[in-house]
Write a protein that holds these residues in place. Structure first.
Motif, short mmCIF file in Angstrom:
data_model
loop_
_atom_site.label_atom_id
_atom_site.label_comp_id
_atom_site.label_asym_id
_atom_site.label_seq_id
_atom_site.Cartn_x
_atom_site.Cartn_y
_atom_site.Cartn_z
N ILE A 28 0.83 -1.20 0.00
CA ILE A 28 0.00 0.00 0.00
C ILE A 28 0.87 1.25 0.00
O ILE A 28 2.05 1.20 0.34
N THR A 29 0.26 2.35 -0.38
CA THR A 29 0.89 3.65 -0.29
C THR A 29 0.38 4.29 1.00
O THR A 29 -0.83 4.52 1.13
N PRO A 30 1.27 4.54 1.96
CA PRO A 30 0.79 5.12 3.22
C PRO A 30 0.23 6.52 2.99
O PRO A 30 0.68 7.24 2.10
N GLN A 31 -0.76 6.88 3.79
CA GLN A 31 -1.39 8.19 3.64
C GLN A 31 -0.68 9.21 4.53
O GLN A 31 -0.24 8.90 5.63
N LYS A 32 -0.65 10.43 4.04
CA LYS A 32 -0.02 11.51 4.78
C LYS A 32 -0.73 11.69 6.12
O LYS A 32 -1.95 11.68 6.20
N ASP A 33 0.04 11.86 7.16
CA ASP A 33 -0.41 12.11 8.54
C ASP A 33 -1.02 10.90 9.25
O ASP A 33 -1.22 10.94 10.45
N VAL A 34 -1.40 9.84 8.55
CA VAL A 34 -1.96 8.66 9.23
C VAL A 34 -1.20 7.38 8.92
O VAL A 34 -1.48 6.34 9.49
N GLY A 35 -0.24 7.44 8.00
CA GLY A 35 0.58 6.28 7.69
C GLY A 35 -0.24 5.10 7.20
O GLY A 35 -1.13 5.24 6.37
N PHE A 36 0.05 3.93 7.76
CA PHE A 36 -0.61 2.70 7.35
C PHE A 36 -1.92 2.45 8.11
O PHE A 36 -2.74 1.64 7.69
N ASP A 37 -2.08 3.11 9.24
CA ASP A 37 -3.20 2.78 10.14
C ASP A 37 -4.58 2.94 9.51
O ASP A 37 -5.45 2.09 9.68
N HIS A 38 -4.80 4.01 8.78
CA HIS A 38 -6.14 4.26 8.22
C HIS A 38 -6.54 3.19 7.20
O HIS A 38 -7.65 2.65 7.25
N ILE A 39 -5.62 2.86 6.30
CA ILE A 39 -5.94 1.85 5.28
C ILE A 39 -6.05 0.47 5.93
O ILE A 39 -6.92 -0.33 5.57
N ALA A 40 -5.21 0.19 6.92
CA ALA A 40 -5.30 -1.09 7.64
C ALA A 40 -6.66 -1.21 8.32
O ALA A 40 -7.30 -2.27 8.27
N GLU A 41 -7.13 -0.14 8.92
CA GLU A 41 -8.44 -0.15 9.58
C GLU A 41 -9.56 -0.41 8.59
O GLU A 41 -10.49 -1.17 8.87
N ARG A 42 -9.48 0.19 7.43
CA ARG A 42 -10.50 -0.05 6.39
C ARG A 42 -10.47 -1.51 5.95
O ARG A 42 -11.53 -2.12 5.75
N ILE A 43 -9.28 -2.08 5.83
CA ILE A 43 -9.16 -3.47 5.38
C ILE A 43 -9.66 -4.43 6.46
O ILE A 43 -10.44 -5.33 6.19
N TYR A 44 -9.23 -4.26 7.71
CA TYR A 44 -9.63 -5.23 8.75
C TYR A 44 -11.10 -5.09 9.14
O TYR A 44 -11.64 -5.95 9.84
#
Length: 162
Positions: free
Chosen positions: A71-87
């Protein structure tokens, strides 16, 4: 170093505070207080039974897959936001941030291979910030959560002579 109460419970969640008391020399009441505090603080999240599904007669043919996700990490939230959407998807049973050639390791369960494939094709891959995925279907489990899974006893094969 992990607390000895936690180590014991991690190995056998059914063990009683009285049994832990005998093993550690601590008072049963202190062990009960510690366990309640661990549960309240979220250290102990869940008690779990490890099943050997191969030995269950009415075994539903669910399929598990490990999916590597870049994934491409998002600015200011890194990997957490996309990981939360996936899980948050119901198909996802586990999601880990890992080091190496991909970013997330996602464990998915579905009714069959097609269900898992549809999850990857229709839900996971099209997500913004997901660059690539690689799916590995689990074929057989030998050990899970520290427990060796015993094989189903095979019927004796008859000798064939010509």
């Amino acid at each position: 170093m992990m607390d000895d109460i936690l180590e014991i419970l991690q190995n056998d969640a059914r063990i009683t505070p009285a049994e832990i008391s005998k093993m550690t020399g601590k008072k049963t009441s202190d062990i009960e207080k510690s366990i309640k505090k661990y549960e309240k603080d979220g250290v102990i999240v869940k008690y779990k039974t490890v099943l050997n599904r191969d030995l269950i007669e009415d075994n539903s043919s669910s399929v598990r897959a490990l999916i590597e996700v870049s994934i491409t990490p998002q600015k200011d939230v890194g990997f957490d936001h996309i990981a939360e959407r996936i899980y948050s998807f119901q198909e996802v049973t586990s999601c880990y941030l890992v080091s190496g050639t991909y970013d997330l390791l996602v464990v998915v369960e579905g009714e069959n291979i097609q269900t898992v494939s549809n999850f990857v094709a229709l839900k996971l891959s099209p997500m913004e910030n997901v660059r690539s995925t690689a799916t590995h279907f689990l074929l057989k489990k030998y050990k899970e959560d520290g427990q060796i899974l015993k094989k189903k006893k095979e019927g004796k094969r008859l000798n064939i002579s010509l």
